[in-house]
Write a protein that holds these residues in place. Sequence first.
Motif, PDB file in Angstrom:
ATOM      1  N   ALA A  10      34.217  38.921  45.453  1.00 36.01           N
ATOM      2  CA  ALA A  10      34.593  39.703  44.270  1.00 36.01           C
ATOM      3  C   ALA A  10      35.984  39.341  43.765  1.00 36.01           C
ATOM      4  O   ALA A  10      36.213  39.255  42.556  1.00 36.01           O
ATOM      5  N   ASP A  11      36.939  39.122  44.692  1.00 39.88           N
ATOM      6  CA  ASP A  11      38.298  38.789  44.262  1.00 39.88           C
ATOM      7  C   ASP A  11      38.363  37.428  43.555  1.00 39.88           C
ATOM      8  O   ASP A  11      38.957  37.313  42.475  1.00 39.88           O
ATOM      9  N   PRO A  12      37.774  36.352  44.121  1.00 37.17           N
ATOM     10  CA  PRO A  12      37.754  35.079  43.387  1.00 37.17           C
ATOM     11  C   PRO A  12      37.034  35.187  42.043  1.00 37.17           C
ATOM     12  O   PRO A  12      37.426  34.534  41.068  1.00 37.17           O
ATOM     13  N   ARG A  13      35.975  36.012  41.991  1.00 36.78           N
ATOM     14  CA  ARG A  13      35.271  36.195  40.725  1.00 36.78           C
ATOM     15  C   ARG A  13      36.206  36.786  39.672  1.00 36.78           C
ATOM     16  O   ARG A  13      36.208  36.357  38.505  1.00 36.78           O
ATOM     17  N   MET A  14      37.007  37.782  40.071  1.00 37.46           N
ATOM     18  CA  MET A  14      37.962  38.376  39.135  1.00 37.46           C
ATOM     19  C   MET A  14      39.005  37.365  38.694  1.00 37.46           C
ATOM     20  O   MET A  14      39.391  37.320  37.522  1.00 37.46           O
ATOM     21  N   VAL A  15      39.454  36.517  39.636  1.00 37.43           N
ATOM     22  CA  VAL A  15      40.418  35.469  39.294  1.00 37.43           C
ATOM     23  C   VAL A  15      39.817  34.516  38.265  1.00 37.43           C
ATOM     24  O   VAL A  15      40.463  34.143  37.276  1.00 37.43           O
ATOM     25  N   ALA A  16      38.565  34.117  38.473  1.00 41.94           N
ATOM     26  CA  ALA A  16      37.913  33.189  37.548  1.00 41.94           C
ATOM     27  C   ALA A  16      37.742  33.809  36.167  1.00 41.94           C
ATOM     28  O   ALA A  16      37.966  33.143  35.139  1.00 41.94           O
ATOM     29  N   MET A  17      37.368  35.096  36.100  1.00 39.25           N
ATOM     30  CA  MET A  17      37.222  35.750  34.800  1.00 39.25           C
ATOM     31  C   MET A  17      38.575  35.892  34.108  1.00 39.25           C
ATOM     32  O   MET A  17      38.684  35.702  32.890  1.00 39.25           O
ATOM     33  N   PHE A  18      39.611  36.197  34.887  1.00 33.96           N
ATOM     34  CA  PHE A  18      40.964  36.282  34.323  1.00 33.96           C
ATOM     35  C   PHE A  18      41.389  34.934  33.732  1.00 33.96           C
ATOM     36  O   PHE A  18      41.927  34.869  32.617  1.00 33.96           O
ATOM     37  N   LEU A  19      41.149  33.851  34.469  1.00 37.92           N
ATOM     38  CA  LEU A  19      41.541  32.528  33.987  1.00 37.92           C
ATOM     39  C   LEU A  19      40.732  32.130  32.749  1.00 37.92           C
ATOM     40  O   LEU A  19      41.267  31.485  31.835  1.00 37.92           O
ATOM     41  N   CYS A  20      39.462  32.506  32.716  1.00 33.60           N
ATOM     42  CA  CYS A  20      38.660  32.231  31.511  1.00 33.60           C
ATOM     43  C   CYS A  20      39.224  32.975  30.308  1.00 33.60           C
ATOM     44  O   CYS A  20      39.276  32.444  29.199  1.00 33.60           O
ATOM     45  N   ARG A  21      39.636  34.205  30.542  1.00 32.33           N
ATOM     46  CA  ARG A  21      40.222  35.007  29.468  1.00 32.33           C
ATOM     47  C   ARG A  21      41.526  34.383  28.973  1.00 32.33           C
ATOM     48  O   ARG A  21      41.823  34.386  27.781  1.00 32.33           O
ATOM     49  N   LYS A  22      42.305  33.812  29.892  1.00 34.61           N
ATOM     50  CA  LYS A  22      43.626  33.284  29.547  1.00 34.61           C
ATOM     51  C   LYS A  22      43.565  31.860  28.999  1.00 34.61           C
ATOM     52  O   LYS A  22      44.306  31.526  28.070  1.00 34.61           O
ATOM     53  N   LEU A  23      42.688  31.035  29.541  1.00 37.74           N
ATOM     54  CA  LEU A  23      42.733  29.602  29.245  1.00 37.74           C
ATOM     55  C   LEU A  23      41.666  29.121  28.265  1.00 37.74           C
ATOM     56  O   LEU A  23      41.649  27.946  27.909  1.00 37.74           O
ATOM     57  N   THR A  24      40.764  30.008  27.859  1.00 36.56           N
ATOM     58  CA  THR A  24      39.758  29.617  26.865  1.00 36.56           C
ATOM     59  C   THR A  24      39.849  30.548  25.672  1.00 36.56           C
ATOM     60  O   THR A  24      40.537  31.571  25.712  1.00 36.56           O
ATOM     61  N   ARG A  25      39.132  30.210  24.621  1.00 40.79           N
ATOM     62  CA  ARG A  25      39.108  31.055  23.427  1.00 40.79           C
ATOM     63  C   ARG A  25      37.858  31.909  23.370  1.00 40.79           C
ATOM     64  O   ARG A  25      37.514  32.455  22.330  1.00 40.79           O
ATOM     65  N   LEU A  26      37.180  32.015  24.492  1.00 44.63           N
ATOM     66  CA  LEU A  26      35.969  32.820  24.540  1.00 44.63           C
ATOM     67  C   LEU A  26      36.303  34.304  24.499  1.00 44.63           C
ATOM     68  O   LEU A  26      37.321  34.738  25.038  1.00 44.63           O
ATOM     69  N   SER A  27      35.436  35.072  23.883  1.00 43.73           N
ATOM     70  CA  SER A  27      35.611  36.523  23.851  1.00 43.73           C
ATOM     71  C   SER A  27      35.231  37.113  25.205  1.00 43.73           C
ATOM     72  O   SER A  27      34.578  36.461  26.027  1.00 43.73           O
ATOM     73  N   SER A  28      35.606  38.344  25.434  1.00 44.15           N
ATOM     74  CA  SER A  28      35.269  38.997  26.698  1.00 44.15           C
ATOM     75  C   SER A  28      33.758  39.138  26.847  1.00 44.15           C
ATOM     76  O   SER A  28      33.223  39.064  27.958  1.00 44.15           O
ATOM     77  N   ASN A  29      33.058  39.336  25.742  1.00 38.46           N
ATOM     78  CA  ASN A  29      31.592  39.407  25.799  1.00 38.46           C
ATOM     79  C   ASN A  29      30.991  38.070  26.222  1.00 38.46           C
ATOM     80  O   ASN A  29      30.064  38.018  27.050  1.00 38.46           O
ATOM     81  N   GLU A  30      31.513  36.981  25.667  1.00 38.56           N
ATOM     82  CA  GLU A  30      31.005  35.652  26.010  1.00 38.56           C
ATOM     83  C   GLU A  30      31.287  35.318  27.474  1.00 38.56           C
ATOM     84  O   GLU A  30      30.446  34.746  28.171  1.00 38.56           O
ATOM     85  N   ILE A  31      32.479  35.666  27.931  1.00 31.52           N
ATOM     86  CA  ILE A  31      32.820  35.424  29.336  1.00 31.52           C
ATOM     87  C   ILE A  31      31.922  36.259  30.249  1.00 31.52           C
ATOM     88  O   ILE A  31      31.434  35.782  31.279  1.00 31.52           O
ATOM     89  N   GLY A  32      31.689  37.503  29.863  1.00 35.12           N
ATOM     90  CA  GLY A  32      30.816  38.355  30.650  1.00 35.12           C
ATOM     91  C   GLY A  32      29.425  37.762  30.794  1.00 35.12           C
ATOM     92  O   GLY A  32      28.831  37.785  31.879  1.00 35.12           O
ATOM     93  N   ASP A  33      28.898  37.211  29.705  1.00 32.69           N
ATOM     94  CA  ASP A  33      27.568  36.592  29.747  1.00 32.69           C
ATOM     95  C   ASP A  33      27.544  35.410  30.717  1.00 32.69           C
ATOM     96  O   ASP A  33      26.568  35.223  31.470  1.00 32.69           O
ATOM     97  N   ILE A  34      28.615  34.609  30.720  1.00 32.04           N
ATOM     98  CA  ILE A  34      28.682  33.431  31.585  1.00 32.04           C
ATOM     99  C   ILE A  34      28.700  33.836  33.057  1.00 32.04           C
ATOM    100  O   ILE A  34      28.104  33.170  33.913  1.00 32.04           O
ATOM    101  N   PHE A  35      29.353  34.944  33.355  1.00 35.77           N
ATOM    102  CA  PHE A  35      29.486  35.401  34.743  1.00 35.77           C
ATOM    103  C   PHE A  35      28.397  36.404  35.138  1.00 35.77           C
ATOM    104  O   PHE A  35      28.380  36.874  36.271  1.00 35.77           O
ATOM    105  N   GLY A  36      27.509  36.724  34.210  1.00 31.64           N
ATOM    106  CA  GLY A  36      26.496  37.724  34.516  1.00 31.64           C
ATOM    107  C   GLY A  36      27.089  39.110  34.668  1.00 31.64           C
ATOM    108  O   GLY A  36      26.589  39.937  35.449  1.00 31.64           O
ATOM    109  N   ARG A  37      28.177  39.344  33.918  1.00 33.26           N
ATOM    110  CA  ARG A  37      28.878  40.612  34.012  1.00 33.26           C
ATOM    111  C   ARG A  37      29.018  41.217  32.621  1.00 33.26           C
ATOM    112  O   ARG A  37      28.629  40.608  31.622  1.00 33.26           O
ATOM    113  N   THR A  38      29.574  42.406  32.554  1.00 40.40           N
ATOM    114  CA  THR A  38      29.738  43.083  31.267  1.00 40.40           C
ATOM    115  C   THR A  38      31.107  42.807  30.674  1.00 40.40           C
ATOM    116  O   THR A  38      32.028  42.336  31.372  1.00 40.40           O
ATOM    117  N   HIS A  39      31.225  43.133  29.417  1.00 37.09           N
ATOM    118  CA  HIS A  39      32.510  43.088  28.709  1.00 37.09           C
ATOM    119  C   HIS A  39      33.571  43.879  29.465  1.00 37.09           C
ATOM    120  O   HIS A  39      34.718  43.439  29.637  1.00 37.09           O
TER     121      HIS A  39
END
Length: 455
Positions: free
Chosen positions: A392-421
Amino acid sequence: MKSGAFRAEEIWDLAVSILKSRSESLYRQWFSQMTALTLEGDLLTIGVSDEFFRDMINDNYSDLIQSALDNIHGRSYRFELRPGVIPQAAAGVRKNAVPEIRKVEQTPAIPKRRNQLYSFDNFICGNSNRHAFAMARSAAEAPGECYNPLFIYGTNGIGKTHLLQAIAGKISAERPEMTVRSVTCDEMLNDFYESLTRHRNAADFRASFLNADVLLIDDIHRLEKKTALQEEFFNVFNILYQQGKQIVLTSDRQPCELSGIDRRISSRFEQGMTCQVGMPEYEQRLVILRMWRQAHLTNPALPDSILEFLAENITSSVRRLKGCFLRLSAYAEMSGTEDLSIAEAENQLHAQLAEESLAKDIRPEAIQQTVANHFGISVADIIGKCRARHVADPRMVAMFLCRKLTRLSSNEIGDIFGRTHANVLHAAKTIPERCENDDSLRRTIIQLERQLQKH
C-alpha cells in the motif's frame, strides 16, 4: 556624484542608452519602465512595477541588461530587480529625482499597466479554461451576488492570475465606488507580520482587509502552516462573506488537496464555486502566440512556422510559452534575422525544450515500474487489491509521483491504478506530509524522481 540615488540613476541611464541603441522596441516595452533605486558597491537595484514584470525580465532579458552593465566607466555592475515601484517618468529622461517607491498591493486600484496585460478581452478561451473564465466574468459583473467565494485552481503559469486581475480591472472600471483589494498570499503575510511588529496586534491588518468590497488573493495555498495568519484570515473571510462581499482565491490545488490549512478554512473555500484552469490546447496556444506577435512591436516579426513550433513544443505553462516567444523575438530583432529557422529556435531554447521533453516522456507505466523495482514488489502488486503496508505504501508513492510528474488528472491516474479519484488525492496529500517527519521517505522520493527524470 557620490550620492547613492544619483549614482545609481547615472549608471542605469548609461545602460539604458546602450539597450535602446540595440532594440528600440524592447526599450519602449520593458527597459523604459524600469527605475534605478540604489547602488551598493557594484550591485545596482532597479525598480519594476510588479512580480510579473520582474519575472519576465529575469527570464528573458537579464543577459541583455548584464551585457549593458559589463563595462560602464571601466567597471562591471551586477543588478537585481525590486517589484512594487511605479516610475514617475521613463528611464533615461528623469534626472536627479528620487523615485517614488510604494507597495503596489496597498493601492486598491490595479496599476494601469497590469489592467492592460490582464483583461477578459485578451484571455483566450478553450475547453481547458472556459468554465473558469465564465465564473470569473460572472463574479466581475455581479460581485458578491453569484459565486462566492470563487476558488480557481490549477498548476503554475496557466492563467489564474490573469483571471484574477481581469476581475479586478473590470470591477474597478465599471464600479469605481467599490474598493478592490488584490494581494498575493505572501503579501498578505508580510502585511500581517508588519502589523504585529509595529503595533503588537493585528488590528490594522484586519482593518485594511475589512474595508474591501472585493477581496482577491493569489496563491492562497501559501497559507499552509501559517497558523496565526490562518486565524486572522478566517475571521476576515467570515466577516466579508457575511456582508456579501466578493471573495476570489487562486491556488495550485483544489481545497480538498490543501494540507496544513485548518479544515474550517478549506471548508469555507468549498462552499462557493470551485473551478479548474488547465493548460490551453494546441489551437489556443497558437492563437495566444499570434496575439502576442501582433502586440509585440518587433521587426522582423516571428514567422508562422516558429509560432507553430512553439505551440507544438511548449506545453507546460503559458508563462514559459511567453518567455520562449519573447526570447525568440529578441533574438530575431537583435540579430536582424528576418526568417528565423526552426534550427535557430531549437538552439536558442535548448534548455526549455529539454525540460518540456523530459516532462512529456515520463509515463505512468514507467513510474509504476520504477517504484516497484525500488521497493522489491511487482507492478501487479501496485495495481492489485493487496492492502498490506509493504504494498500500500509504494502504491501511494507511485500515485503521488504520477500526480506530480505527469499531466494526468486524478481521475485518469485512479483508472490506471484501479483506484478512485479520492485515493489519488489522498496519496497526493499524505506523502508530502509523511516526508516532513520521515527523512528516509523524503530521500526515497527525491531518488525516485531523479531516476525517472534520467530516463
